[in-house]
Scaffold this motif. Structure first.
Motif, PDB file in Angstrom:
ATOM      1  N   ILE A  17       8.840   4.244   2.769  1.00  0.00           N
ATOM      2  CA  ILE A  17       8.944   3.216   1.732  1.00  0.00           C
ATOM      3  C   ILE A  17       9.967   2.181   2.183  1.00  0.00           C
ATOM      4  N   LYS A  18       9.566   0.919   2.127  1.00  0.00           N
ATOM      5  CA  LYS A  18      10.414  -0.191   2.555  1.00  0.00           C
ATOM      6  C   LYS A  18      10.845  -1.007   1.348  1.00  0.00           C
ATOM      7  N   PRO A  19      11.962  -1.711   1.455  1.00  0.00           N
ATOM      8  CA  PRO A  19      12.418  -2.535   0.330  1.00  0.00           C
ATOM      9  C   PRO A  19      11.362  -3.518  -0.182  1.00  0.00           C
ATOM     10  N   ASP A  20      10.508  -4.056   0.714  1.00  0.00           N
ATOM     11  CA  ASP A  20       9.502  -5.012   0.245  1.00  0.00           C
ATOM     12  C   ASP A  20       8.325  -4.331  -0.464  1.00  0.00           C
ATOM     13  N   ASP A  21       8.308  -2.976  -0.514  1.00  0.00           N
ATOM     14  CA  ASP A  21       7.314  -2.250  -1.310  1.00  0.00           C
ATOM     15  C   ASP A  21       7.693  -2.240  -2.794  1.00  0.00           C
ATOM     16  N   ILE A  22       8.937  -2.539  -3.098  1.00  0.00           N
ATOM     17  CA  ILE A  22       9.446  -2.449  -4.469  1.00  0.00           C
ATOM     18  C   ILE A  22       9.164  -3.747  -5.224  1.00  0.00           C
ATOM     19  N   ASP A  23       8.635  -3.592  -6.448  1.00  0.00           N
ATOM     20  CA  ASP A  23       8.301  -4.764  -7.254  1.00  0.00           C
ATOM     21  C   ASP A  23       9.407  -5.108  -8.258  1.00  0.00           C
ATOM     22  N   PHE A  24       9.140  -6.071  -9.118  1.00  0.00           N
ATOM     23  CA  PHE A  24      10.121  -6.556 -10.079  1.00  0.00           C
ATOM     24  C   PHE A  24      10.540  -5.491 -11.095  1.00  0.00           C
ATOM     25  N   MET A  25       9.762  -4.399 -11.198  1.00  0.00           N
ATOM     26  CA  MET A  25      10.096  -3.335 -12.143  1.00  0.00           C
ATOM     27  C   MET A  25      10.943  -2.228 -11.514  1.00  0.00           C
ATOM     28  N   GLY A  26      11.218  -2.367 -10.208  1.00  0.00           N
ATOM     29  CA  GLY A  26      12.073  -1.393  -9.532  1.00  0.00           C
ATOM     30  C   GLY A  26      11.354  -0.199  -8.934  1.00  0.00           C
ATOM     31  N   HIS A  27      10.024  -0.226  -8.935  1.00  0.00           N
ATOM     32  CA  HIS A  27       9.279   0.850  -8.288  1.00  0.00           C
ATOM     33  C   HIS A  27       8.248   0.253  -7.334  1.00  0.00           C
ATOM     34  N   VAL A  28       7.560   1.117  -6.607  1.00  0.00           N
ATOM     35  CA  VAL A  28       6.608   0.665  -5.598  1.00  0.00           C
ATOM     36  C   VAL A  28       5.459  -0.099  -6.257  1.00  0.00           C
ATOM     37  N   ASN A  29       5.147  -1.257  -5.668  1.00  0.00           N
ATOM     38  CA  ASN A  29       4.042  -2.092  -6.120  1.00  0.00           C
ATOM     39  C   ASN A  29       2.720  -1.412  -5.795  1.00  0.00           C
ATOM     40  N   ASN A  30       1.746  -1.586  -6.665  1.00  0.00           N
ATOM     41  CA  ASN A  30       0.431  -0.960  -6.481  1.00  0.00           C
ATOM     42  C   ASN A  30      -0.209  -1.293  -5.133  1.00  0.00           C
ATOM     43  N   ALA A  31      -0.011  -2.491  -4.639  1.00  0.00           N
ATOM     44  CA  ALA A  31      -0.620  -2.890  -3.363  1.00  0.00           C
ATOM     45  C   ALA A  31      -0.117  -2.038  -2.205  1.00  0.00           C
ATOM     46  N   SER A  32       1.092  -1.532  -2.299  1.00  0.00           N
ATOM     47  CA  SER A  32       1.645  -0.707  -1.217  1.00  0.00           C
ATOM     48  C   SER A  32       0.876   0.596  -1.056  1.00  0.00           C
ATOM     49  N   TYR A  33       0.363   1.139  -2.152  1.00  0.00           N
ATOM     50  CA  TYR A  33      -0.412   2.374  -2.063  1.00  0.00           C
ATOM     51  C   TYR A  33      -1.639   2.180  -1.176  1.00  0.00           C
ATOM     52  N   LEU A  34      -2.262   1.014  -1.257  1.00  0.00           N
ATOM     53  CA  LEU A  34      -3.425   0.735  -0.400  1.00  0.00           C
ATOM     54  C   LEU A  34      -3.039   0.723   1.072  1.00  0.00           C
ATOM     55  N   LYS A  35      -1.888   0.133   1.383  1.00  0.00           N
ATOM     56  CA  LYS A  35      -1.410   0.138   2.775  1.00  0.00           C
ATOM     57  C   LYS A  35      -1.189   1.570   3.247  1.00  0.00           C
ATOM     58  N   TRP A  36      -0.596   2.385   2.394  1.00  0.00           N
ATOM     59  CA  TRP A  36      -0.318   3.776   2.754  1.00  0.00           C
ATOM     60  C   TRP A  36      -1.602   4.560   2.989  1.00  0.00           C
ATOM     61  N   VAL A  37      -2.587   4.368   2.118  1.00  0.00           N
ATOM     62  CA  VAL A  37      -3.853   5.093   2.264  1.00  0.00           C
ATOM     63  C   VAL A  37      -4.545   4.676   3.556  1.00  0.00           C
ATOM     64  N   GLN A  38      -4.575   3.393   3.835  1.00  0.00           N
ATOM     65  CA  GLN A  38      -5.208   2.943   5.076  1.00  0.00           C
ATOM     66  C   GLN A  38      -4.504   3.548   6.286  1.00  0.00           C
ATOM     67  N   ALA A  39      -3.194   3.501   6.305  1.00  0.00           N
ATOM     68  CA  ALA A  39      -2.443   4.056   7.432  1.00  0.00           C
ATOM     69  C   ALA A  39      -2.671   5.565   7.554  1.00  0.00           C
ATOM     70  N   ALA A  40      -2.693   6.274   6.429  1.00  0.00           N
ATOM     71  CA  ALA A  40      -2.855   7.728   6.441  1.00  0.00           C
ATOM     72  C   ALA A  40      -4.247   8.135   6.927  1.00  0.00           C
ATOM     73  N   VAL A  41      -5.295   7.455   6.443  1.00  0.00           N
ATOM     74  CA  VAL A  41      -6.661   7.791   6.851  1.00  0.00           C
ATOM     75  C   VAL A  41      -6.865   7.493   8.337  1.00  0.00           C
ATOM     76  N   LEU A  42      -6.378   6.361   8.799  1.00  0.00           N
ATOM     77  CA  LEU A  42      -6.526   6.040  10.222  1.00  0.00           C
ATOM     78  C   LEU A  42      -5.722   6.995  11.100  1.00  0.00           C
ATOM     79  N   ASP A  43      -4.557   7.424  10.637  1.00  0.00           N
ATOM     80  CA  ASP A  43      -3.755   8.410  11.367  1.00  0.00           C
ATOM     81  C   ASP A  43      -4.507   9.743  11.431  1.00  0.00           C
ATOM     82  N   HIS A  44      -5.155  10.116  10.345  1.00  0.00           N
ATOM     83  CA  HIS A  44      -5.977  11.330  10.290  1.00  0.00           C
ATOM     84  C   HIS A  44      -7.084  11.266  11.343  1.00  0.00           C
ATOM     85  N   TRP A  45      -7.782  10.136  11.409  1.00  0.00           N
ATOM     86  CA  TRP A  45      -8.855   9.933  12.386  1.00  0.00           C
ATOM     87  C   TRP A  45      -8.317  10.086  13.810  1.00  0.00           C
TER      88      TRP A  45
END
Length: 146
Positions: A17-45
């Motif tokens: 988790i990087k500081p730019d993943d955090i949104d105005f509410m102080g938690h991870v922005n929803n868009a970051s989850y998509l980045k994580w899923v893409q990275a995780a699935v490609l790493d799995h492959w």
């Protein structure tokens, strides 16, 4: 015989988790989850497919369905668990569970299309390649439908 999801080899991917993943509410922005899923699935492959097959194929996401369970914060230690549910033709269907310890933060169902790296056209994977992702096939030498 059909290979069940329970036979899928789980792949663990540590999420940074990087500081730019955090949104105005102080938690991870929803868009970051998509980045994580893409990275995780490609790493799995890359981790389970034979190297020569990895270099001949690319993956593009077709659809993501995310169910958010709990917020994620900058200091959290987060792991994504990736499971290949099934392969149909050039399409692969994945489940990714994002956790902080035992707490489920998000559940993601996604579908992907395999492409030939040279032509960028959809490409079916050989049964021998798909079997690398399922424990029962590796342990028992089973040739079930996938």
């Amino acid at each position: 015989m059909t290979v069940a999801v329970r036979d899928a080899i789980p792949h663990l991917y540590s999420v940074g988790i990087k500081p730019d993943d955090i949104d105005f509410m102080g938690h991870v922005n929803n868009a970051s989850y998509l980045k994580w899923v893409q990275a995780a699935v490609l790493d799995h492959w890359r981790a389970l497919a034979p190297t020569e097959v990895v270099t001949r194929h690319l993956w593009v996401a077709l659809k993501h369905e995310i169910t958010y369970r709990k917020p994620t914060f900058l200091e959290d230690d987060v792991i994504a668990t990736v499971l290949l549910e099934k392969v149909q033709g050039a399409r692969a269907f994945y489940e990714t569970i994002i956790r902080r310890g035992e707490e489920v933060l998000a559940e993601v169902k996604s579908s992907w299309c395999c492409l030939d790296a040279d032509t960028l056209r959809p490409a079916r994977l050989a049964r021998e390649v798909i079997q690398h992702f399922f424990a029962a096939d590796q342990e028992n030498g089973r040739n079930g439908k996938i």
